[in-house]
Design an enzyme around this catalytic site. Structure first.
Site, PDB file in Angstrom:
ATOM      1  N   LEU A  65       0.889  -1.162   0.000  1.00  0.00           N
ATOM      2  CA  LEU A  65       0.000   0.000   0.000  1.00  0.00           C
ATOM      3  C   LEU A  65       0.928   1.213   0.000  1.00  0.00           C
ATOM      4  CD1 LEU A  65      -2.689  -0.985   2.695  1.00  0.00           C
ATOM      5  CD2 LEU A  65      -2.941  -1.009   0.208  1.00  0.00           C
ATOM      6  N   ASP A  66       0.500   2.286  -0.659  1.00  0.00           N
ATOM      7  CA  ASP A  66       1.329   3.494  -0.679  1.00  0.00           C
ATOM      8  C   ASP A  66       1.537   4.012   0.751  1.00  0.00           C
ATOM      9  OD1 ASP A  66       1.192   3.316  -3.417  1.00  0.00           O
ATOM     10  OD2 ASP A  66      -0.442   4.770  -3.587  1.00  0.00           O
ATOM     11  N   LYS A  67       2.554   4.835   0.920  1.00  0.00           N
ATOM     12  CA  LYS A  67       2.860   5.362   2.256  1.00  0.00           C
ATOM     13  C   LYS A  67       1.647   6.080   2.867  1.00  0.00           C
ATOM     14  CE  LYS A  67       6.165   8.358   4.582  1.00  0.00           C
ATOM     15  NZ  LYS A  67       7.235   9.338   4.398  1.00  0.00           N
TER      16      LYS A  67
ATOM     17  N   LYS B 231      -5.149   5.541  -7.649  1.00  0.00           N
ATOM     18  CA  LYS B 231      -4.827   6.960  -7.912  1.00  0.00           C
ATOM     19  C   LYS B 231      -4.682   7.208  -9.412  1.00  0.00           C
ATOM     20  CE  LYS B 231      -2.535   7.456  -3.474  1.00  0.00           C
ATOM     21  NZ  LYS B 231      -1.257   7.305  -2.808  1.00  0.00           N
TER      22      LYS B 231
END
Ligand code: URA
Length: 244
Positions: free
Chosen positions: A112-114, A200
């Site tokens: 998962l992205d930061k 995104k």
């Protein structure tokens, strides 16, 4: 299971094989109450009692944890600068109400992205990870997102068709459910693949920006909403069985 003592201790995260050997030589490890200095000593993980500096060391072949990943930590096992999701797991159970992780070879299943929150499975079961992440398996991943601007039926249709997000292949059709449309919209997105920054990038392709993203489920595994960001628990046997 029969395993060498140094391997047992290294797999349980007490150090590398050579660090563990040094501690053995110092007399810091006992097997059924006897100090053992030979790293090659065989241990029966079902019957034998191993202690590391007088504390019991219990063997676990596989461990499975569900983490509610908070924003601000990276989905990696190690990082020179950033805090990782593995750093959030308590080694000694000292975090209130959280189980102690035993294995030293745990890793997050996918990334998962930061800045993304939500469900992250952490395990040392490489085969399960491979099955869940394999692009051919099309395991559903469901996300809740807040989007700047009004999400429309045209966006929903574009997601349903699949779209070009700048890769060599278009993104597969995805389900976009509009929960609330307004200045900021709330949506639920179901993906059948897991490309880098996919949610995104899909919104960017329709000219919109994700301002908050949280993963709710992956295949049969749903985030336990009782876990606050940063909290985790072991998977139940039922959850593991359904995933395998
Ligand atoms: N899609 C994204 O853009 N980010 C994530 O972290 C997961 C899916």
């Amino acid at each position: 299971m029969i395993i060498r003592l140094d391997k047992f201790l290294a797999e349980m995260g007490y150090g590398t094989r050579s660090q563990v050997k040094k501690e053995l030589a110092k007399g810091n490890v006992t097997l059924n109450g006897q100090v053992i200095r030979k790293p090659e000593t065989k241990v029966d993980t079902e019957k034998d009692r191993v202690c590391w500096k007088d504390e019991p060391a219990v063997y676990a072949e596989y461990e499975y944890f569900m983490l509610n990943k908070p924003a601000g930590v990276v989905s990696a096992t190690e990082d020179k600068r950033e805090k990782t999701v593995i750093d959030l797991l308590s080694r000694d159970g000292s975090e209130q109400g959280m189980p102690a992780a035993r294995r030293g070879d745990l890793f997050p299943v996918g990334r998962l992205d930061k800045d993304t929150e939500g469900l992250l499975l952490i395990t040392n079961d490489g085969e399960l990870a491979h099955r869940l992440l394999s692009p051919r398996k099309h395991v559903d991943k469901v996300y809740y997102a807040r989007i700047r601007g009004r999400v429309t039926d045209e966006d929903r249709e574009a997601f349903a068709r699949g779209m070009d997000i700048g890769d060599d292949r278009p993104a597969l059709p995805a389900e976009l459910e509009i929960l609330d449309a307004g200045e900021t919209s709330e949506v639920r997105v179901t993906l059948r693949e897991g490309r880098f920054h996919q949610v995104k990038r899909m919104f960017r392709a329709v000219g919109k920006e994700v301002v908050y993203l949280k993963r709710l489920s992956m295949g049969s595994l749903a985030l336990d909403e009782g876990l606050a960001p940063g909290e985790y628990r072991r998977l139940t046997e039922e959850e593991v069985k359904k995933l395998c």
